[in-house]
Design an enzyme around this catalytic site. Structure first.
Site, PDB file in Angstrom:
ATOM      1  N   ASN A 261       0.867  -1.176   0.000  1.00 46.16           N
ATOM      2  CA  ASN A 261       0.000   0.000   0.000  1.00 46.16           C
ATOM      3  C   ASN A 261       0.907   1.230   0.000  1.00 46.16           C
ATOM      4  O   ASN A 261       1.530   1.541   1.011  1.00 46.16           O
ATOM      5  CB  ASN A 261      -0.881  -0.050   1.264  1.00 46.16           C
TER       6      ASN A 261
ATOM      7  N   GLY B  40       2.621   2.076  10.832  1.00 43.66           N
ATOM      8  CA  GLY B  40       3.585   3.161  10.706  1.00 43.66           C
ATOM      9  C   GLY B  40       4.279   3.530  12.007  1.00 43.66           C
ATOM     10  O   GLY B  40       4.956   4.551  12.096  1.00 43.66           O
TER      11      GLY B  40
ATOM     12  N   HIS C  79      -9.498   1.298   4.987  1.00 41.88           N
ATOM     13  CA  HIS C  79      -8.209   1.460   5.659  1.00 41.88           C
ATOM     14  C   HIS C  79      -8.370   2.428   6.836  1.00 41.88           C
ATOM     15  O   HIS C  79      -9.123   3.393   6.751  1.00 41.88           O
ATOM     16  CB  HIS C  79      -7.162   1.985   4.670  1.00 41.88           C
TER      17      HIS C  79
ATOM     18  N   LYS D  78       0.199   4.321  -0.227  1.00 44.82           N
ATOM     19  CA  LYS D  78      -0.361   5.530   0.400  1.00 44.82           C
ATOM     20  C   LYS D  78      -0.103   6.747  -0.493  1.00 44.82           C
ATOM     21  O   LYS D  78      -0.189   6.634  -1.712  1.00 44.82           O
ATOM     22  CB  LYS D  78       0.197   5.696   1.814  1.00 44.82           C
TER      23      LYS D  78
ATOM     24  N   GLU E 248      -5.471  -4.996  10.538  1.00 46.21           N
ATOM     25  CA  GLU E 248      -4.440  -3.976  10.730  1.00 46.21           C
ATOM     26  C   GLU E 248      -4.694  -3.224  12.033  1.00 46.21           C
ATOM     27  O   GLU E 248      -5.423  -2.226  12.047  1.00 46.21           O
ATOM     28  CB  GLU E 248      -4.471  -2.983   9.562  1.00 46.21           C
TER      29      GLU E 248
ATOM     30  N   SER F 128       3.444  -2.252  10.305  1.00 46.64           N
ATOM     31  CA  SER F 128       4.892  -2.336  10.497  1.00 46.64           C
ATOM     32  C   SER F 128       5.482  -3.705  10.139  1.00 46.64           C
ATOM     33  O   SER F 128       6.375  -4.199  10.824  1.00 46.64           O
ATOM     34  CB  SER F 128       5.274  -1.948  11.941  1.00 46.64           C
TER      35      SER F 128
ATOM     36  N   GLU G  97      -6.621   4.733   7.873  1.00 46.04           N
ATOM     37  CA  GLU G  97      -6.323   6.149   7.571  1.00 46.04           C
ATOM     38  C   GLU G  97      -7.504   6.826   6.890  1.00 46.04           C
ATOM     39  O   GLU G  97      -7.700   8.027   7.027  1.00 46.04           O
ATOM     40  CB  GLU G  97      -5.032   6.232   6.729  1.00 46.04           C
TER      41      GLU G  97
HETATM   42  P1  PGA Z   1       2.905   0.189   7.585  1.00 44.24           P
HETATM   43  O1  PGA Z   1       1.431   0.416   6.974  1.00 44.24           O
HETATM   44  O2  PGA Z   1       3.420  -1.098   7.007  1.00 44.24           O
HETATM   45  O3  PGA Z   1       3.695   1.383   7.146  1.00 44.24           O
HETATM   46  O4  PGA Z   1       2.749   0.098   9.076  1.00 44.24           O
HETATM   47  C1  PGA Z   1       0.541  -0.650   6.815  1.00 44.24           C
HETATM   48  C2  PGA Z   1      -0.762  -0.161   6.237  1.00 44.24           C
HETATM   49  O5  PGA Z   1      -1.207   0.927   6.624  1.00 44.24           O
HETATM   50  O6  PGA Z   1      -1.371  -0.822   5.378  1.00 44.24           O
END
Ligand code: PGA
Length: 252
Positions: A9, A173, A95, A11, A167, A213, A97
């Site tokens: 992903n 992140g 997601h 982003k 997640e 992560s 976010e």
């Molecule tokens: P990350 O993000 O691997 O940077 O923690 C995962 C995600 O948001 O899908």
């Protein structure tokens, strides 16, 4: 057997040019990969160019969001038929976010899933609790709410087209990965919810990815859990070496 999925992903990263250079590199590196499905999710602006660069390859293209209406007065939104038209086969929905930045609710996630299925896209549906919720002992309650809200009114046949991603928001992140055991516990819970709603077989076949992560040095431990069917990766999917290390996770 559930075929693992490693999905990147991106982003809000990468220009069109950077995206195309990147996937050309991935295409060459992954030419022989068939132990898992590989998906990349570029930003909207790069979808068409990435899909063109990956035509005929074993790497699928996902969008990071969609609207539930076919068309209409929805400034800034993109419909599922537009994503299909741009060369996508998958779309990430719900997601954390999107939930955080755009106040997206389970009801909208549900409408988006239905729209995606209607456009022949494979939804990658994200669920997960926040740190506050986990510390308050509400993980199970939140996953139950998000799962039942997202999949309300879906059939067993429809669920077979869906990839679920667990997640935990506190792991995204932050560098703080859920331990393989914590992740597997939530995966078991989600699979049990799938069994209750859709029956044994759809639940057994449902692919549940872990996200939060995931890095080359922890992917092996996560993938060793039979409950974990792959990874949805943000940060570590942006560089070819680390994404390649994830796709080629240690296998026994
Ligand atoms: P990350 O993000 O691997 O940077 O923690 C995962 C995600 O948001 O899908």
């Amino acid at each position: 057997m559930r075929k693992p999925v490693i999905a990147g992903n991106w982003k809000m990263y990468k220009t069109i040019g950077e995206s195309v250079d990147f996937v050309k590199d991935l295409r060459a590196r992954f030419a022989k990969v068939d132990h898992c499905d590989v998906v990349v999710a570029p930003p909207f602006t790069a979808l068409r160019a990435v899909a063109d660069a990956l035509k005929g390859s074993n790497i699928a293209v996902a969008a990071q969001d969609c609207h539930w209406n076919k068309e209409g007065a929805h400034t800034g939104d993109v419909s599922t038929s537009m994503l299909w038209d741009a060369g996508c086969t998958h779309v990430i929905i719900g997601h954390s976010e999107r939930r955080r930045d755009h106040g997206e609710k389970d009801e909208e996630v549900n409408k988006k899933i239905k729209a995606a299925l209607g456009s022949q896209l494979f939804p990658i549906v994200c669920v997960g609790e926040t740190l506050e919720e986990r510390e308050a002992g509400e993980t199970e309650k939140i996953l139950h709410r998000q799962f039942t809200g997202a999949f309300l009114g879906l059939t067993a046949q429809e669920i077979s087209r869906i990839i679920l991603a667990y997640e935990p928001v506190w792991a995204i992140g932050t560098g703080r990965t859920a331990t393989p055991e914590i992740a597997a516990e939530s995966h078991r819970l989600l699979r049990e919810l799938a069994r209750k709603q859709f029956g044994d077989e759809p639940a057994i076949n449902l692919r549940i990815l872990y996200g939060g992560s995931v890095k080359p040095d922890n992917v092996g431990g996560l993938m060793a859990q039979p409950e974990i069917d792959g990874a949805l990766v943000g940060g570590a999917s942006l560089k070819a070496d680390s994404f390649a290390a994830l796709v080629n996770y240690p296998r026994t």
